[in-house]
Scaffold this motif. Structure first.
Motif, PDB file in Angstrom:
ATOM      1  N   PRO A 133       2.509   8.218  -6.425  1.00  0.00           N
ATOM      2  CA  PRO A 133       2.229   9.615  -6.687  1.00  0.00           C
ATOM      3  C   PRO A 133       3.454  10.468  -6.328  1.00  0.00           C
ATOM      4  O   PRO A 133       3.616  11.705  -7.136  1.00  0.00           O
ATOM      5  CB  PRO A 133       1.288  10.080  -5.262  1.00  0.00           C
ATOM      6  CG  PRO A 133       0.776   8.783  -4.945  1.00  0.00           C
ATOM      7  CD  PRO A 133       1.831   7.721  -5.427  1.00  0.00           C
ATOM      8  N   SER A 181       0.902  -1.248  -0.018  1.00  0.00           N
ATOM      9  CA  SER A 181       0.147  -0.123  -0.093  1.00  0.00           C
ATOM     10  C   SER A 181       0.835   1.273  -0.109  1.00  0.00           C
ATOM     11  O   SER A 181       0.694   2.089  -0.581  1.00  0.00           O
ATOM     12  CB  SER A 181      -0.752   0.139   1.096  1.00  0.00           C
ATOM     13  OG  SER A 181      -1.597  -1.243   1.366  1.00  0.00           O
ATOM     14  N   TYR A 182       2.016   1.145   0.846  1.00  0.00           N
ATOM     15  CA  TYR A 182       2.739   2.260   0.838  1.00  0.00           C
ATOM     16  C   TYR A 182       3.462   2.618  -0.560  1.00  0.00           C
ATOM     17  O   TYR A 182       3.511   3.753  -0.825  1.00  0.00           O
ATOM     18  CB  TYR A 182       3.829   1.974   2.018  1.00  0.00           C
ATOM     19  CG  TYR A 182       4.561   3.417   2.267  1.00  0.00           C
ATOM     20  CD1 TYR A 182       4.390   4.197   3.447  1.00  0.00           C
ATOM     21  CD2 TYR A 182       5.700   3.641   1.493  1.00  0.00           C
ATOM     22  CE1 TYR A 182       4.914   5.254   3.861  1.00  0.00           C
ATOM     23  CE2 TYR A 182       6.546   4.828   1.855  1.00  0.00           C
ATOM     24  CZ  TYR A 182       6.125   5.634   3.028  1.00  0.00           C
ATOM     25  OH  TYR A 182       6.629   6.763   3.480  1.00  0.00           O
ATOM     26  N   LEU A 220       0.460   4.105  -2.521  1.00  0.00           N
ATOM     27  CA  LEU A 220      -0.076   5.326  -2.376  1.00  0.00           C
ATOM     28  C   LEU A 220       0.800   6.442  -2.114  1.00  0.00           C
ATOM     29  O   LEU A 220       0.486   7.666  -1.964  1.00  0.00           O
ATOM     30  CB  LEU A 220      -0.981   5.128  -1.231  1.00  0.00           C
ATOM     31  CG  LEU A 220      -2.415   4.017  -1.345  1.00  0.00           C
ATOM     32  CD1 LEU A 220      -2.853   3.856   0.145  1.00  0.00           C
ATOM     33  CD2 LEU A 220      -3.322   5.104  -2.132  1.00  0.00           C
ATOM     34  N   VAL A 221       1.963   6.134  -1.756  1.00  0.00           N
ATOM     35  CA  VAL A 221       3.135   7.040  -1.659  1.00  0.00           C
ATOM     36  C   VAL A 221       4.191   7.034  -2.897  1.00  0.00           C
ATOM     37  O   VAL A 221       4.370   8.075  -3.326  1.00  0.00           O
ATOM     38  CB  VAL A 221       3.759   6.904  -0.180  1.00  0.00           C
ATOM     39  CG1 VAL A 221       4.952   7.894   0.088  1.00  0.00           C
ATOM     40  CG2 VAL A 221       2.831   6.917   0.940  1.00  0.00           C
TER      41      VAL A 221
END
Lengths: 415, 149
Positions: free
Chosen positions: B14, B6-7, B10-11
């Motif tokens: 982007p 997820s990191y 989502l990080v």
């Protein structure tokens, strides 16, 4: 300018701030939201529009520099208090939930803010501002969470000791530090092009200064906390030393080309976090700063905010776009991240709502942006509206999404 | 594992996108910067008895507040009007709310300072026709946040 004008201004601002604050409290809003609104009411958006002669008599342009100086002192002390409230152990305690939530709630709105800049830059900026500066500032402004307002809301709603309270406060702490670091970088880049210190001197000086504060001055500050512990109170001498440190640090960062507020924030952030020491310092400063000086800042912000300048469908469309992107990025990003870490959608949504609170920290950031010329007056007004909307929507949305009956203490949830 | 993935999504993604967007944005062309104070002079001083001499002095100040293409012009210190308008390329056109003043000007950027030349039309002084003026931005001023009244 006569002292009488300044006293009249301060009196009027205080009355407006307290009255509006009171009205907003009746609407279950934090006092600060009312004070922010009072600032807008005193500016060209309301007073200047309905009673221009009164506005011109009470707030003549030549008198605003005195009000500005007082509000700057207030902001410097306020940023110290914001730094003082930050507790690094919060992040350590909440582990991966806070790390993921905070990083996502910074990066997603920052990305969307920068993406929005592609559309807004040719429409609301000009060729005196580079795209890089504009976009980075917009990204930073979108990723702000108002740590102090968030803390007040959590305390007032008795949410501080719940799972969502502890995750959101830890995430907001990380957000605050990150946003200020990015903003310091933007200010540094913009100012380095204005014939101040060479960029490398500012960067090297800033890094050296932060190292000096974190590895040197912090140990000296522990001695101050020890002195407080021995005496059992913060006496005048101790307070004077701390005030000198705050003002000195603000002076250094201003001279280095990053803003004075960063220096004040840094002193607060590295202060020993012993509860009695922090409470004593906060108690000594908070009332004067929050009751007297911050409303002056809100009023000055209001005097720069002219909602009437957002004229026509096109400008209002930009305003809705700014507000919409800010909400989607922050609320959406934080909600998704919090859900991934194992929280229910309801809890994750509540964290998203809380993280979406921009509050007065956003106003501080926007004033810096306007001061360094990276945003235009109309974009400033749109972003002030966005800050008001996102702060105003927090408590009703939170009460709807996460009513009292569904709240459980953190310990219970963890167990 | 889920958190790490997820990191990254989502990080990490982007962040990569952010770099790409900034690169793309560098090719954008915003409007010319004209915000600030301009010292203006009429090409020909109006006849003392004329209608336009009551509205305009031979020298006056134009304070421009710019937000992208949108402009607010305050004519003061020898004139008194608030105009709204736009800049398109190097051309500025603005008028006041009741359409009694019309402002047209061309901006010329130069190393010795920016210059402005154009015309003003006052509807109540039709006999004066269009009044020509030239202005110079001889000192660097930022777009003002608090407008002087």
């Amino acid at each position: 300018m006569h002292v009488s004008t300044l006293l009249l201004q301060i009196g009027l601002i205080l009355v407006a701030a307290r009255l509006t604050g009171l009205i907003f409290r009746k609407l279950h809003q934090p006092q600060v939201v009312g004070e922010m609104a009072a600032g807008i009411l005193l500016g060209p958006s309301f007073l200047g529009s309905v009673a221009p002669h009164v506005s011109a008599a009470v707030f003549p342009p030549e008198s605003l520099s005195h009000l500005g100086a007082l509000s700057q002192i207030g902001l410097i002390l306020f940023m110290f208090l914001v730094g003082l409230e930050l507790k690094p152990q919060l992040l350590r305690e909440k582990g991966e939930a806070a790390v993921l939530t905070s990083h996502v709630s910074i990066v997603i709105p920052m990305f969307l803010g920068i993406l929005l800049s592609i559309y807004l830059y040719p429409r609301l900026s000009d060729d005196s501002v580079s795209f890089l500066h504009f976009a980075l500032f917009m990204g930073t402004a979108m990723s702000i969470t108002a740590f102090p307002v968030l803390a007040r809301i959590l305390t007032e709603r008795k949410l501080l000791k719940t799972e969502i309270g502890s995750v959101s406060i830890a995430s907001a702490a990380v957000d605050d530090v990150t946003a200020w670091c990015v903003l310091a970088g933007v200010v540094l880049m913009v100012r380095s092009g204005e014939g101040g210190l060479p960029l490398w001197v500012t960067i090297a000086g800033s890094l050296a200064y932060v190292c000096l504060m974190v590895f040197g001055v912090r140990h000296l500050l522990k001695k101050l906390a020890d002195a407080h512990r021995r005496q059992g109170r913060t006496n005048g001498g101790l307070l004077a030393v701390i005030l000198l440190l705050i003002l000195g640090s603000a002076w250094v960062t201003e001279k280095l080309g990053i803003h004075a507020l960063f220096g004040a924030f840094l002193v607060g952030a590295i202060m020993p976090k012993e509860e009695s020491f922090v409470n004593s310092l906060t108690g000594k400063m908070q009332d004067v700063v929050v009751v007297l000086l911050l409303p002056l800042f809100f009023a000055l912000t209001g005097l720069k905010t002219n909602i009437g300048s957002i004229a026509g469908a096109e400008m209002w469309f930009y305003c809705f776009l700014v507000t919409g992107v800010a909400i989607v990025g922050k609320l959406g990003g934080a909600t998704i991240a919090a859900h991934i870490t194992g929280l229910s959608w309801r809890q994750a949504g509540a964290i998203g709502v809380l993280m979406n609170t921009r509050g007065l920290i956003q106003l501080v950031v926007l004033n810096i942006g306007l001061e360094i010329g990276v945003i235009s007056p109309d974009l400033f007004t749109m972003m002030v509206i966005m800050a008001l909307v996102t702060t105003f929507m927090t408590t009703p949305l939170l009460d709807w999404l996460y009513p009292q009956s569904t709240r459980k203490p953190a310990a219970e949830l963890v167990a | 594992m889920r958190t790490v993935l997820s990191y990254l999504i989502l990080v990490g993604l982007p962040l990569l996108g952010l770099v790409a967007v900034i690169e793309k944005g560098k090719a954008l062309h915003p409007p010319m910067a004209v915000g600030g104070d301009w010292k203006a002079e009429l090409d020909q001083a109006p006849d003392g008895a004329s209608c336009s001499s009551r509205r305009l002095s031979p020298a006056f100040t134009i304070q421009m507040v710019q937000s992208g293409t949108q402009l607010t012009l305050l004519l003061k210190e020898g004139a008194d009007a608030e105009l709204r308008g736009k800049i398109s390329s190097a051309r500025i056109s603005a008028r006041d709310r009741d359409l009694s003043v019309e402002f047209q000007a061309e901006v010329e950027k130069g190393e010795r300072g920016d210059r402005l030349s154009g015309t003003l039309s006052l509807s109540e002084c039709r006999e004066s026709g269009t009044i020509r003026f030239a202005a110079v931005k001889n000192f660097q001023t930022r777009p003002l946040a608090v407008r002087e009244r």
